[in-house]
Design a protein around this motif. Structure first.
Motif, PDB file in Angstrom:
ATOM      1  N   LEU A  36     123.118 -25.077   7.610  1.00  0.00           N
ATOM      2  CA  LEU A  36     124.285 -24.443   6.979  1.00  0.00           C
ATOM      3  C   LEU A  36     124.058 -24.147   5.501  1.00  0.00           C
ATOM      4  O   LEU A  36     124.750 -23.304   4.929  1.00  0.00           O
ATOM      5  CB  LEU A  36     125.520 -25.323   7.164  1.00  0.00           C
ATOM      6  N   LEU A  37     123.091 -24.802   4.897  1.00  0.00           N
ATOM      7  CA  LEU A  37     122.765 -24.497   3.498  1.00  0.00           C
ATOM      8  C   LEU A  37     122.266 -23.060   3.348  1.00  0.00           C
ATOM      9  O   LEU A  37     122.325 -22.484   2.263  1.00  0.00           O
ATOM     10  CB  LEU A  37     121.722 -25.475   2.960  1.00  0.00           C
ATOM     11  N   GLY A  38     121.807 -22.481   4.443  1.00  0.00           N
ATOM     12  CA  GLY A  38     121.371 -21.094   4.411  1.00  0.00           C
ATOM     13  C   GLY A  38     122.495 -20.149   4.045  1.00  0.00           C
ATOM     14  O   GLY A  38     122.267 -19.100   3.423  1.00  0.00           O
ATOM     15  N   ILE A  39     123.719 -20.510   4.391  1.00  0.00           N
ATOM     16  CA  ILE A  39     124.877 -19.679   4.048  1.00  0.00           C
ATOM     17  C   ILE A  39     125.030 -19.580   2.533  1.00  0.00           C
ATOM     18  O   ILE A  39     125.331 -18.512   1.995  1.00  0.00           O
ATOM     19  CB  ILE A  39     126.158 -20.237   4.703  1.00  0.00           C
ATOM     20  N   VAL A  40     124.790 -20.681   1.839  1.00  0.00           N
ATOM     21  CA  VAL A  40     124.900 -20.689   0.379  1.00  0.00           C
ATOM     22  C   VAL A  40     123.857 -19.755  -0.233  1.00  0.00           C
ATOM     23  O   VAL A  40     124.168 -18.959  -1.124  1.00  0.00           O
ATOM     24  CB  VAL A  40     124.738 -22.123  -0.179  1.00  0.00           C
ATOM     25  N   LEU A  41     122.619 -19.840   0.250  1.00  0.00           N
ATOM     26  CA  LEU A  41     121.568 -18.973  -0.287  1.00  0.00           C
ATOM     27  C   LEU A  41     121.867 -17.494  -0.041  1.00  0.00           C
ATOM     28  O   LEU A  41     121.695 -16.656  -0.932  1.00  0.00           O
ATOM     29  CB  LEU A  41     120.218 -19.339   0.332  1.00  0.00           C
ATOM     30  N   ILE A  42     122.325 -17.177   1.151  1.00  0.00           N
ATOM     31  CA  ILE A  42     122.635 -15.783   1.473  1.00  0.00           C
ATOM     32  C   ILE A  42     123.827 -15.294   0.647  1.00  0.00           C
ATOM     33  O   ILE A  42     123.810 -14.175   0.122  1.00  0.00           O
ATOM     34  CB  ILE A  42     122.890 -15.624   2.984  1.00  0.00           C
ATOM     35  N   ALA A  43     124.845 -16.124   0.497  1.00  0.00           N
ATOM     36  CA  ALA A  43     126.024 -15.723  -0.274  1.00  0.00           C
ATOM     37  C   ALA A  43     125.673 -15.469  -1.738  1.00  0.00           C
ATOM     38  O   ALA A  43     126.097 -14.462  -2.311  1.00  0.00           O
ATOM     39  CB  ALA A  43     127.113 -16.791  -0.175  1.00  0.00           C
ATOM     40  N   THR A  44     124.883 -16.348  -2.338  1.00  0.00           N
ATOM     41  CA  THR A  44     124.516 -16.135  -3.738  1.00  0.00           C
ATOM     42  C   THR A  44     123.635 -14.900  -3.896  1.00  0.00           C
ATOM     43  O   THR A  44     123.719 -14.203  -4.905  1.00  0.00           O
ATOM     44  CB  THR A  44     123.807 -17.369  -4.334  1.00  0.00           C
ATOM     45  N   ALA A  45     122.818 -14.610  -2.908  1.00  0.00           N
ATOM     46  CA  ALA A  45     121.988 -13.404  -2.966  1.00  0.00           C
ATOM     47  C   ALA A  45     122.856 -12.148  -2.891  1.00  0.00           C
ATOM     48  O   ALA A  45     122.607 -11.170  -3.597  1.00  0.00           O
ATOM     49  CB  ALA A  45     120.963 -13.402  -1.842  1.00  0.00           C
ATOM     50  N   LEU A  46     123.868 -12.179  -2.051  1.00  0.00           N
ATOM     51  CA  LEU A  46     124.723 -11.000  -1.881  1.00  0.00           C
ATOM     52  C   LEU A  46     125.606 -10.732  -3.100  1.00  0.00           C
ATOM     53  O   LEU A  46     125.837  -9.569  -3.453  1.00  0.00           O
ATOM     54  CB  LEU A  46     125.581 -11.141  -0.631  1.00  0.00           C
ATOM     55  N   ILE A  47     126.102 -11.790  -3.751  1.00  0.00           N
ATOM     56  CA  ILE A  47     126.954 -11.565  -4.922  1.00  0.00           C
ATOM     57  C   ILE A  47     126.152 -11.536  -6.225  1.00  0.00           C
ATOM     58  O   ILE A  47     126.706 -11.260  -7.285  1.00  0.00           O
ATOM     59  CB  ILE A  47     128.080 -12.623  -5.023  1.00  0.00           C
ATOM     60  N   ARG A  48     124.833 -11.816  -6.131  1.00  0.00           N
ATOM     61  CA  ARG A  48     123.904 -11.766  -7.263  1.00  0.00           C
ATOM     62  C   ARG A  48     124.288 -12.719  -8.388  1.00  0.00           C
ATOM     63  O   ARG A  48     124.001 -12.477  -9.550  1.00  0.00           O
ATOM     64  CB  ARG A  48     123.777 -10.343  -7.788  1.00  0.00           C
ATOM     65  N   PHE A  49     124.938 -13.814  -8.054  1.00  0.00           N
ATOM     66  CA  PHE A  49     125.312 -14.821  -9.048  1.00  0.00           C
ATOM     67  C   PHE A  49     125.069 -16.201  -8.470  1.00  0.00           C
ATOM     68  O   PHE A  49     125.504 -16.510  -7.355  1.00  0.00           O
ATOM     69  CB  PHE A  49     126.777 -14.684  -9.448  1.00  0.00           C
ATOM     70  N   CYS A  50     124.393 -17.032  -9.253  1.00  0.00           N
ATOM     71  CA  CYS A  50     124.135 -18.415  -8.856  1.00  0.00           C
ATOM     72  C   CYS A  50     124.755 -19.342  -9.896  1.00  0.00           C
ATOM     73  O   CYS A  50     124.349 -19.324 -11.061  1.00  0.00           O
ATOM     74  CB  CYS A  50     122.634 -18.662  -8.756  1.00  0.00           C
ATOM     75  N   PRO A  51     125.742 -20.142  -9.520  1.00  0.00           N
ATOM     76  CA  PRO A  51     126.365 -21.062 -10.468  1.00  0.00           C
ATOM     77  C   PRO A  51     125.364 -22.051 -11.085  1.00  0.00           C
ATOM     78  O   PRO A  51     125.473 -22.382 -12.259  1.00  0.00           O
ATOM     79  CB  PRO A  51     127.415 -21.796  -9.640  1.00  0.00           C
ATOM     80  N   ALA A  52     124.395 -22.493 -10.315  1.00  0.00           N
ATOM     81  CA  ALA A  52     123.393 -23.422 -10.848  1.00  0.00           C
ATOM     82  C   ALA A  52     122.566 -22.743 -11.937  1.00  0.00           C
ATOM     83  O   ALA A  52     122.232 -23.359 -12.952  1.00  0.00           O
ATOM     84  CB  ALA A  52     122.489 -23.927  -9.727  1.00  0.00           C
ATOM     85  N   TYR A  53     122.229 -21.471 -11.746  1.00  0.00           N
ATOM     86  CA  TYR A  53     121.503 -20.732 -12.776  1.00  0.00           C
ATOM     87  C   TYR A  53     122.349 -20.615 -14.037  1.00  0.00           C
ATOM     88  O   TYR A  53     121.832 -20.702 -15.143  1.00  0.00           O
ATOM     89  CB  TYR A  53     121.163 -19.329 -12.287  1.00  0.00           C
ATOM     90  N   ALA A  54     123.645 -20.396 -13.875  1.00  0.00           N
ATOM     91  CA  ALA A  54     124.530 -20.264 -15.036  1.00  0.00           C
ATOM     92  C   ALA A  54     124.562 -21.562 -15.843  1.00  0.00           C
ATOM     93  O   ALA A  54     124.508 -21.540 -17.072  1.00  0.00           O
ATOM     94  CB  ALA A  54     125.934 -19.883 -14.588  1.00  0.00           C
TER      95      ALA A  54
END
Length: 72
Positions: A36-54
């Protein structure tokens, strides 16, 4: 929210996300739910924003045009 995920990073996140999601169908037992962690990776890729990167101040979106509809 400013885009902080570049093109190469997006591709890597989508591929890894799909691989993780496949665990749900290929692995038996409680380990399958890690997929299910794959959903997080796909979602961040689609919205082009990663909270951890921020939080870490990371930006792989260098010299790319802004995404329409996102604030700068």
């Amino acid at each position: 929210m400013k885009a902080n995920i570049g093109s190469a990073d997006r591709v890597i996140r989508i591929v890894l996300g799909l691989l993780l999601l496949s665990l749900i169908f290929l692995v038996e037992g409680p380990g399958r739910w890690w997929g299910l962690l794959g959903i997080v990776l796909i979602a961040t890729a689609l919205i082009r924003f990663c909270p951890a990167y921020a939080v870490l101040g990371t930006d792989t979106c260098h010299n790319q045009p802004p995404v329409p509809g996102q604030k700068h």
